[in-house]
Structure formats: C-alpha cells, structure tokens
Write a protein that holds these residues in place. Structure first.
Motif, PDB file in Angstrom:
ATOM      1  N   ARG A 119       8.494  62.262  35.250  1.00  0.00           N
ATOM      2  CA  ARG A 119       7.900  62.248  33.914  1.00  0.00           C
ATOM      3  C   ARG A 119       8.831  61.660  32.865  1.00  0.00           C
ATOM      4  O   ARG A 119       8.394  61.355  31.747  1.00  0.00           O
ATOM      5  N   ILE A 120      10.106  61.493  33.198  1.00  0.00           N
ATOM      6  CA  ILE A 120      11.055  60.884  32.262  1.00  0.00           C
ATOM      7  C   ILE A 120      10.654  59.426  32.027  1.00  0.00           C
ATOM      8  O   ILE A 120      10.470  58.667  32.988  1.00  0.00           O
ATOM      9  N   PRO A 121      10.491  59.004  30.787  1.00  0.00           N
ATOM     10  CA  PRO A 121      10.095  57.616  30.519  1.00  0.00           C
ATOM     11  C   PRO A 121      11.095  56.629  31.125  1.00  0.00           C
ATOM     12  O   PRO A 121      12.302  56.721  30.882  1.00  0.00           O
ATOM     13  N   SER A 122      10.583  55.688  31.907  1.00  0.00           N
ATOM     14  CA  SER A 122      11.419  54.694  32.577  1.00  0.00           C
ATOM     15  C   SER A 122      10.514  53.681  33.252  1.00  0.00           C
ATOM     16  O   SER A 122       9.325  53.943  33.469  1.00  0.00           O
ATOM     17  N   PRO A 123      11.050  52.509  33.606  1.00  0.00           N
ATOM     18  CA  PRO A 123      10.261  51.580  34.426  1.00  0.00           C
ATOM     19  C   PRO A 123       9.980  52.225  35.783  1.00  0.00           C
ATOM     20  O   PRO A 123      10.859  52.869  36.357  1.00  0.00           O
ATOM     21  N   LYS A 124       8.769  52.097  36.282  1.00  0.00           N
ATOM     22  CA  LYS A 124       8.403  52.702  37.552  1.00  0.00           C
ATOM     23  C   LYS A 124       8.382  51.644  38.651  1.00  0.00           C
ATOM     24  O   LYS A 124       7.952  50.515  38.435  1.00  0.00           O
ATOM     25  N   VAL A 125       8.861  52.036  39.827  1.00  0.00           N
ATOM     26  CA  VAL A 125       9.037  51.111  40.941  1.00  0.00           C
ATOM     27  C   VAL A 125       8.131  51.529  42.096  1.00  0.00           C
ATOM     28  O   VAL A 125       8.015  52.721  42.410  1.00  0.00           O
ATOM     29  N   LYS A 126       7.490  50.566  42.731  1.00  0.00           N
ATOM     30  CA  LYS A 126       6.636  50.837  43.886  1.00  0.00           C
ATOM     31  C   LYS A 126       7.481  50.872  45.149  1.00  0.00           C
ATOM     32  O   LYS A 126       8.289  49.977  45.402  1.00  0.00           O
ATOM     33  N   LEU A 127       7.289  51.891  45.947  1.00  0.00           N
ATOM     34  CA  LEU A 127       8.075  52.064  47.164  1.00  0.00           C
ATOM     35  C   LEU A 127       7.422  51.310  48.324  1.00  0.00           C
ATOM     36  O   LEU A 127       6.211  51.443  48.545  1.00  0.00           O
ATOM     37  N   PRO A 128       8.185  50.507  49.076  1.00  0.00           N
ATOM     38  CA  PRO A 128       7.615  49.838  50.258  1.00  0.00           C
ATOM     39  C   PRO A 128       7.056  50.853  51.243  1.00  0.00           C
ATOM     40  O   PRO A 128       7.698  51.860  51.551  1.00  0.00           O
ATOM     41  N   ALA A 129       5.873  50.595  51.748  1.00  0.00           N
ATOM     42  CA  ALA A 129       5.167  51.557  52.588  1.00  0.00           C
ATOM     43  C   ALA A 129       5.916  51.885  53.869  1.00  0.00           C
ATOM     44  O   ALA A 129       5.854  53.026  54.355  1.00  0.00           O
ATOM     45  N   PHE A 130       6.642  50.915  54.443  1.00  0.00           N
ATOM     46  CA  PHE A 130       7.290  51.149  55.733  1.00  0.00           C
ATOM     47  C   PHE A 130       8.372  52.212  55.664  1.00  0.00           C
ATOM     48  O   PHE A 130       8.726  52.830  56.683  1.00  0.00           O
ATOM     49  N   LEU A 131       8.906  52.482  54.472  1.00  0.00           N
ATOM     50  CA  LEU A 131       9.962  53.489  54.346  1.00  0.00           C
ATOM     51  C   LEU A 131       9.461  54.904  54.619  1.00  0.00           C
ATOM     52  O   LEU A 131      10.252  55.810  54.872  1.00  0.00           O
ATOM     53  N   SER A 132       8.139  55.091  54.577  1.00  0.00           N
ATOM     54  CA  SER A 132       7.600  56.421  54.841  1.00  0.00           C
ATOM     55  C   SER A 132       7.866  56.873  56.277  1.00  0.00           C
ATOM     56  O   SER A 132       7.849  58.075  56.575  1.00  0.00           O
ATOM     57  N   TYR A 133       8.114  55.924  57.179  1.00  0.00           N
ATOM     58  CA  TYR A 133       8.381  56.293  58.568  1.00  0.00           C
ATOM     59  C   TYR A 133       9.770  56.901  58.748  1.00  0.00           C
ATOM     60  O   TYR A 133      10.036  57.526  59.781  1.00  0.00           O
ATOM     61  N   CYS A 134      10.639  56.742  57.760  1.00  0.00           N
ATOM     62  CA  CYS A 134      12.005  57.279  57.870  1.00  0.00           C
ATOM     63  C   CYS A 134      12.000  58.805  57.986  1.00  0.00           C
ATOM     64  O   CYS A 134      12.882  59.382  58.618  1.00  0.00           O
ATOM     65  N   ARG A 135      11.003  59.456  57.378  1.00  0.00           N
ATOM     66  CA  ARG A 135      10.998  60.923  57.425  1.00  0.00           C
ATOM     67  C   ARG A 135      10.760  61.433  58.845  1.00  0.00           C
ATOM     68  O   ARG A 135      11.234  62.517  59.206  1.00  0.00           O
ATOM     69  N   TYR A 136      10.055  60.670  59.667  1.00  0.00           N
ATOM     70  CA  TYR A 136       9.866  61.077  61.060  1.00  0.00           C
ATOM     71  C   TYR A 136      11.177  60.945  61.841  1.00  0.00           C
ATOM     72  O   TYR A 136      11.461  61.751  62.733  1.00  0.00           O
ATOM     73  N   LEU A 137      11.972  59.946  61.491  1.00  0.00           N
ATOM     74  CA  LEU A 137      13.286  59.792  62.114  1.00  0.00           C
ATOM     75  C   LEU A 137      14.185  60.967  61.746  1.00  0.00           C
ATOM     76  O   LEU A 137      14.912  61.492  62.596  1.00  0.00           O
ATOM     77  N   VAL A 138      14.126  61.389  60.470  1.00  0.00           N
ATOM     78  CA  VAL A 138      14.908  62.549  60.032  1.00  0.00           C
ATOM     79  C   VAL A 138      14.471  63.797  60.792  1.00  0.00           C
ATOM     80  O   VAL A 138      15.304  64.582  61.261  1.00  0.00           O
ATOM     81  N   LEU A 139      13.153  63.991  60.932  1.00  0.00           N
ATOM     82  CA  LEU A 139      12.632  65.157  61.652  1.00  0.00           C
ATOM     83  C   LEU A 139      13.107  65.167  63.099  1.00  0.00           C
ATOM     84  O   LEU A 139      13.591  66.195  63.598  1.00  0.00           O
ATOM     85  N   LEU A 140      12.988  64.047  63.768  1.00  0.00           N
ATOM     86  CA  LEU A 140      13.356  63.989  65.183  1.00  0.00           C
ATOM     87  C   LEU A 140      14.861  64.066  65.396  1.00  0.00           C
ATOM     88  O   LEU A 140      15.335  64.825  66.258  1.00  0.00           O
ATOM     89  N   LEU A 141      15.622  63.298  64.601  1.00  0.00           N
ATOM     90  CA  LEU A 141      17.055  63.179  64.844  1.00  0.00           C
ATOM     91  C   LEU A 141      17.853  64.358  64.285  1.00  0.00           C
ATOM     92  O   LEU A 141      18.575  65.037  65.019  1.00  0.00           O
ATOM     93  N   LEU A 142      17.713  64.615  62.982  1.00  0.00           N
ATOM     94  CA  LEU A 142      18.553  65.625  62.337  1.00  0.00           C
ATOM     95  C   LEU A 142      18.058  67.052  62.543  1.00  0.00           C
ATOM     96  O   LEU A 142      18.858  67.986  62.589  1.00  0.00           O
ATOM     97  N   VAL A 143      16.741  67.225  62.652  1.00  0.00           N
ATOM     98  CA  VAL A 143      16.194  68.586  62.760  1.00  0.00           C
ATOM     99  C   VAL A 143      16.066  69.038  64.207  1.00  0.00           C
ATOM    100  O   VAL A 143      16.273  70.217  64.507  1.00  0.00           O
TER     101      VAL A 143
END
Length: 292
Positions: free
Chosen positions: A111-135
């Motif tokens: 909510r802090i006023p700032s330019p907003k950036v769109k996140l590349p969709a492929f980065l969403s797969y990183c959370r599955y790597l975190v789940l499998l590897l680190l957890v």
C-alpha cells in the motif's frame, strides 16, 4: 470486502500473538497452546506467539525421523500434513489471503505509494522448489553424526521467523547478539529484500518462495470452495486481472494455484461473470460490485 478482509487479517494476527507476559517470563511462550499450529506462516519463536509454526513443526519431525525409527516409532508428520490438508481441501489458499500474518505484512507494505512492478509468471514455480528442497529433502536426508537433520527453511530463508522471531528476541535479550552469525545475517538480508520487494511487487514472498502457499495451492482445483467463471457473462474487460494481487487470470484459469481467495476479482467484476461456489453448486453469498 477488502476492508473486512483486512480486519480479519489483523484480528487473527493479534489474537494468535496475544501472549503479553513475554517481557517478564521466559520470553517465548511454551504453554499447551504451542502444541497447536497456526494455519498460516507464523513463527514459533515470536515472543508473543501462542501457536506454533506448521512448516517448522513438519521439518522438526522430518529431522528426527531416523531417531524415531530407531526407537520403534515412525513419525513423518502425517498429523501436520493432515491438519493443513483439511484447510486446503476445504478452501484452497484461503488461509493465504485471510489468515496469514506475513501475508498481512506484505499487503500493508504494498500500500506504500511507489511504482508497481509485474512479476514474471515463471517465478511462481520457485516456491515448489523451496517446499521440496528446504522443507522436505534436506531435513530428511542431510543429517549429522547423530542422525538428525536441520530445519533448513527456518534456518536459511524464513522472513517471518526473522521479522517476528529473531529480531524481537534480540531486542529483548541483547546478550543474544554475541551468538549471531552467518545464518542470521543471511536471513536478515533475505528479509530486507522481501520487505523492499513487497513495496513494489504484490505478495512477492507468497508468489515465489512460500512453501505453505505452494502446499495450499495444490488444493485450489479440488477444494470445496471454488471460483466459477461464466463465459457467457464475461466481456473480457480484464478488471479481475488488474485487481488480482498474485497475477491470476480468473477468466482463463479461475482456480489457479496462485489464487489466494482474496475475493478482489469478485468485487472487480461488474457483470457477474465470477462467483464463488461450493462443489455442490451452492453459491457462497459474498458481497459483490453491482451496476447502478
């Protein structure tokens, strides 16, 4: 609806961090409530925390699985997975949008006023790597001479643990500064990057690194609460896409694993093309935007 959701987020965060005796006791509450896990990302070591962390609890069980097998018992964390699975089966990632304390932190930062950036969709797969590897993989297979693993997600990455656990403890017990080293400064750096990133990118941690979000997301397509899209009513104005905090396309993939069930798309649609329903087909009576 968004104000109501924010109120729920704040109430859940306050009520699950309501141990106010931490300045006078052992700092961390260790009473009977700590055996229960919060459904969201919630640090066990937060001085005010009444509940435990589901990711931390699951990792700790995996870390000691060899010792438990030697003692004649096998504990793979089935009870914790089942506990989280109930939330997932019922509502998918509803917990992420409504009940997670660190989700609230990210929402407020965005909510802090700032330019907003769109996140590349492929980065969403990183959370599955975190789940499998680190957890799962590292705590289970990277063991010491005693046959024990380490909770690597908590130790290397978790920003909630640093913000709500480590930093308050350091303030309450300055003597702990003498014991900090690489792991703290590594996590502190990651936390600061996530905090800064959350100002510019909506829900950056939830979308890229959160293992709990990855787990809940697996249930979005099969949960009892589901988002339905009516193609006959949809005019493809993409208002739902613009309002979505996690970059979903409700008109194409209404039950994406990225959807946190925040209901913003429902509020954005002026044509009634989106609706939340139970799997039985019964509509859920959420308030929606209407034309005048």
């Amino acid at each position: 609806m968004d104000n109501f959701r924010r109120l729920i987020q704040i109430l859940v965060t306050v009520l699950t961090n309501a141990y106010l005796l931490f300045p006078f006791g052992s700092v961390i509450y260790q009473g009977p409530l700590k055996s229960l896990c919060h459904p969201g990302l919630h640090c066990y070591s937060c001085p005010a925390a009444l509940l435990g962390c589901p990711i931390g609890a699951f990792q700790n069980l995996l870390c000691t699985v060899r010792l438990s097998m030697q003692a004649g018992t096998i504990q793979f964390g089935a009870s914790i997975v089942g506990y989280l699975g109930v939330f997932g089966v019922l509502t998918g990632r509803f917990v992420c949008g409504w009940l997670c304390p660190f989700g609230l932190v990210q929402d407020l930062l965005y909510r802090i006023p700032s330019p907003k950036v769109k996140l590349p969709a492929f980065l969403s797969y990183c959370r599955y790597l975190v789940l499998l590897l680190l957890v799962i993989i590292l705590p289970l297979f990277w063991i010491d001479e005693l046959g024990m693993g380490q909770p690597w997600f908590c130790k290397l990455l978790c920003p909630s643990g640093t913000l709500m656990g480590a930093m308050p403890l350091l303030l309450l017990k300055p003597s702990l500064w003498q014991s900090i080293g690489f792991y703290f400064w590594n996590k502190f750096t990651i936390m600061m990057l996530i905090i800064v990133g959350s100002v510019f990118i909506s829900r950056i941690f939830c979308r890229t690194l959160c293992p709990l979000g990855a787990f809940y997301g697996l249930f979005n397509r099969v949960s009892f609460l589901s988002l339905q899209h009516d193609s006959e009513k949809c005019v493809h104005c993409r208002a739902c896409e613009r309002r979505c905090p996690t970059g979903c396309l409700p008109y194409k993939n209404p039950n994406s694993a990225d959807c946190i069930r925040c209901l913003k798309c429902l509020q954005a649609c002026r044509f009634g093309a989106l609706d939340y329903k139970l799997r039985s087909g019964v509509s859920v009576a959420f308030p929606r935007r209407t034309e005048h």
